[in-house]
Design an enzyme around this catalytic site. Sequence first.
Site, mmCIF file in Angstrom:
data_model
loop_
_atom_site.group_PDB
_atom_site.id
_atom_site.type_symbol
_atom_site.label_atom_id
_atom_site.label_comp_id
_atom_site.label_asym_id
_atom_site.label_seq_id
_atom_site.Cartn_x
_atom_site.Cartn_y
_atom_site.Cartn_z
ATOM 1 N N THR A 76 0.824 -1.220 0.000
ATOM 2 C CA THR A 76 0.000 0.000 0.000
ATOM 3 C C THR A 76 0.856 1.268 0.000
ATOM 4 O OG1 THR A 76 -0.016 0.151 2.411
ATOM 5 C CG2 THR A 76 -1.740 -1.199 1.399
ATOM 6 N N ASP A 85 17.090 1.108 -1.419
ATOM 7 C CA ASP A 85 16.449 1.114 -0.096
ATOM 8 C C ASP A 85 17.489 1.539 0.945
ATOM 9 O OD1 ASP A 85 13.894 -0.634 1.442
ATOM 10 O OD2 ASP A 85 15.607 0.154 2.566
#
Length: 209
Positions: free
Chosen positions: A108, A200
């Site tokens: 999400t 990341d």
Amino acid sequence: MGKVFVFDHPLIQHKLTYIRDKKTGTKEFRELVDEVGSLMAFEITRELPLEEVEIETPVQKATSKVLAGKKLGLVPILRAGIGMVDGMLKLIPAAKVGHIGLYRDPKTLQPVEYYVKLPSDIEERDFIVVDPMLATGGSAVAAINSLKTRGATSIRFMCLIAAPEGVDALKEAHPDVDIYIAALDEKLNEKGYIVPGLGDAGDRLFGTM
Ligand SMILES: O=P(O)(O)OC[C@H]1O[C@H](OP(=O)(O)OP(=O)(O)O)[C@H](O)[C@@H]1O
Ligand SMILES: O=c1cc[nH]c(=O)[nH]1
Ligand SMILES: [Mg+2]
């Protein structure tokens, strides 16, 4: 509306290039992020208020300047924000450090808060929220919501790399918060990663890829 400052100092830009490079391993990545944390702390403290005090040098009495005004609080967003804090504390060692734990749900892209620990004198402090990455902006917005809910009134946000989407989201949600970045990148990709970015940040700092 919050202002956006890009720190284009050559040392910051040079080190950021090696931070971005995928050939840079965990040890060097960590060292570089720490160093850029120091350099950005130097830039972000440029406007701190000063006051005159009386001192005596070995030669004679003199008035000289010391920091005045509100005390600082650093708030890294866990995990990756931790990588910048030690470098900042080298220049501002008296700052208190709060922690806000958030991770971004990979599907999400919404932030999930799992930890908050802040200094007790929140109203008294000027806070700098720190995270290497401002991507969708969800994590920064949530961290600042969390700080404001607990009483913080003076907040700035500092990161290495921002996407335009994140800058817009943060300005919209928190128009009182100035944003300090080392580089404004092109966009987000379909997975919400900054392009070209650095990958990341948490995984590269802690070697968890
Ligand atoms: O602007 P956003 O879209 O919210 O993305 C940015 C966030 O994503 C990364 O954290 P991550 O969720 O990977 O957690 P980590 O630091 O534990 O790796 C990064 O350090 C920011 O906190
Ligand atoms: O590019 C990105 C986006 C979010 N979080 C990261 O660590 N990197
Ligand atoms: Mg991460």
